[in-house]
Write an enzyme that holds these catalytic residues in place. Sequence first.
Site, mmCIF file in Angstrom:
data_model
loop_
_atom_site.group_PDB
_atom_site.id
_atom_site.type_symbol
_atom_site.label_atom_id
_atom_site.label_comp_id
_atom_site.label_asym_id
_atom_site.label_seq_id
_atom_site.Cartn_x
_atom_site.Cartn_y
_atom_site.Cartn_z
ATOM 1 N N GLU A 53 0.576 -1.218 0.120
ATOM 2 C CA GLU A 53 -0.023 0.229 0.055
ATOM 3 C C GLU A 53 0.862 1.376 0.154
ATOM 4 O O GLU A 53 0.631 2.038 0.844
ATOM 5 C CB GLU A 53 -0.991 0.015 1.114
ATOM 6 C CG GLU A 53 -1.698 -1.274 1.204
ATOM 7 C CD GLU A 53 -2.756 -1.280 2.496
ATOM 8 O OE1 GLU A 53 -2.608 -0.554 3.375
ATOM 9 O OE2 GLU A 53 -3.675 -2.300 2.355
ATOM 10 N N GLU A 105 -5.993 -10.732 -1.447
ATOM 11 C CA GLU A 105 -6.982 -10.645 -0.194
ATOM 12 C C GLU A 105 -8.344 -10.741 -0.418
ATOM 13 O O GLU A 105 -9.247 -9.775 0.019
ATOM 14 C CB GLU A 105 -6.423 -9.325 0.612
ATOM 15 C CG GLU A 105 -5.037 -9.206 0.777
ATOM 16 C CD GLU A 105 -4.670 -8.249 1.586
ATOM 17 O OE1 GLU A 105 -5.550 -7.353 2.210
ATOM 18 O OE2 GLU A 105 -3.409 -7.571 1.699
HETATM 19 C C1 GLA Z 1 -4.994 -4.576 3.991
HETATM 20 C C2 GLA Z 1 -3.643 -5.371 4.342
HETATM 21 C C3 GLA Z 1 -3.935 -6.834 5.063
HETATM 22 C C4 GLA Z 1 -4.990 -6.862 6.046
HETATM 23 C C5 GLA Z 1 -6.312 -6.009 5.544
HETATM 24 C C6 GLA Z 1 -7.353 -6.042 6.365
HETATM 25 O O1 GLA Z 1 -5.476 -5.190 2.795
HETATM 26 O O2 GLA Z 1 -2.784 -5.674 3.459
HETATM 27 O O3 GLA Z 1 -2.927 -7.289 6.070
HETATM 28 O O4 GLA Z 1 -4.796 -6.001 7.389
HETATM 29 O O5 GLA Z 1 -6.055 -4.759 5.038
HETATM 30 O O6 GLA Z 1 -7.516 -6.825 7.368
#
Ligand code: GLA
Length: 374
Positions: A157, A261
């Site tokens: 990020e 994710e």
């Molecule tokens: C982001 C992070 C993850 C996690 C999610 C929410 O996407 O990369 O590690 O913390 O947020 O759980």
Amino acid sequence: MSAPTQCLLAFCFTILFILPCHAQITLKDAFKDYFLIGAALNQSQFSGLATSEISLITAQFNSISPENALKWAAVHPAPNRYDFTAADRYVEFGEAHHMFIVGHNLVWHYQTPAWVFQDESGKPVDRDTLLKRMRDHISTVVGRYRGRIAGWDVVNEALNNDGTLRQSPWLQIIGEDYLVKAYQFAHEADPHAQLYYNDYMLELPAKRAGAIALIQKLQAQGIHVAVGLQGHYWFDRPTTVEIDDAIKAFSNLGVNVMITELDVDALPLPANPLTLNADSNFELKSELNPYTNGLPDIVQQTLAKRYADIFAVFLKNRAAIKRVTFWGVTDADSWLNYWPVRGRTNYPLLFDRRCRPKPAFDAVVRAARSTASP
Ligand code: GLA
């Protein structure tokens, strides 16, 4: 009944009742010709406490990511203290079940203790000090699991939604080359590990353009990187066209793509998603939490259709996609029960709170099967 007849009956019984059970379709089998299927695990899962979920995890998934166990705050809570208790269990779990083990993550602005960026009096450290801390952290953590963790989310990020670089302490103290340095340190620590850039909403054209520029800079420095699209989706955004465009744009750079994710938020949004951040915490109101007694069938079907559409895009791009990882195993353990409103009952994954496959599971498996048949 003669003995041979009894044997024959026993054999037929086995074929009729036992084999179909073993042959029951699983995600990892359904997608075995296309890409890995992963799940993010929490500590009670990989330490063996969540017994009912272990068999589900080992049957369904061939890759794992650590939900929190390898984040800076967890493994390196104080300047001279590393704690690998949970992380070691996580890696052992993956090895015991022959899974592709992901490391998540090394350099992030969140879940990183304040001390990392400060001196003893609380003032920001200088560039050299922070670079040294970053290198020590990466070489210690990546080095510990060298040859065991197959790929790392090195930087998480780094971008704003408009594609500019996030003004994180990493950028403010070190400067733009913190990105290149992080990947170089990770490569030094394990030259065979895959290295990833991981971010959310990379389907937004502006953010996608920022990520492309970032990856091209890394490539110009000889760094081989793959991209992780986090895939935290809603029912109506991003569109499947935006997902498709993003995957194609990254694969045109010659990089592998992973969905890292994945989940689909089934609840009403409290605000425009573009304004949300990791700290968002809206007041819990009943209209934001409408399905506390179960998901109505119509919403269940909408979720299944959304998953079918998303996987149709992934399957279409299967040459570029190496892994699809869900952020959690069952609806019970999803972070979306706590974000961006704490204490909701959400339904974002393929397995319900009792570990049973949902209609969305069937829809995803059907998508894989229809790809297999011409
Ligand atoms: C982001 C992070 C993850 C996690 C999610 C929410 O996407 O990369 O590690 O913390 O947020 O759980």
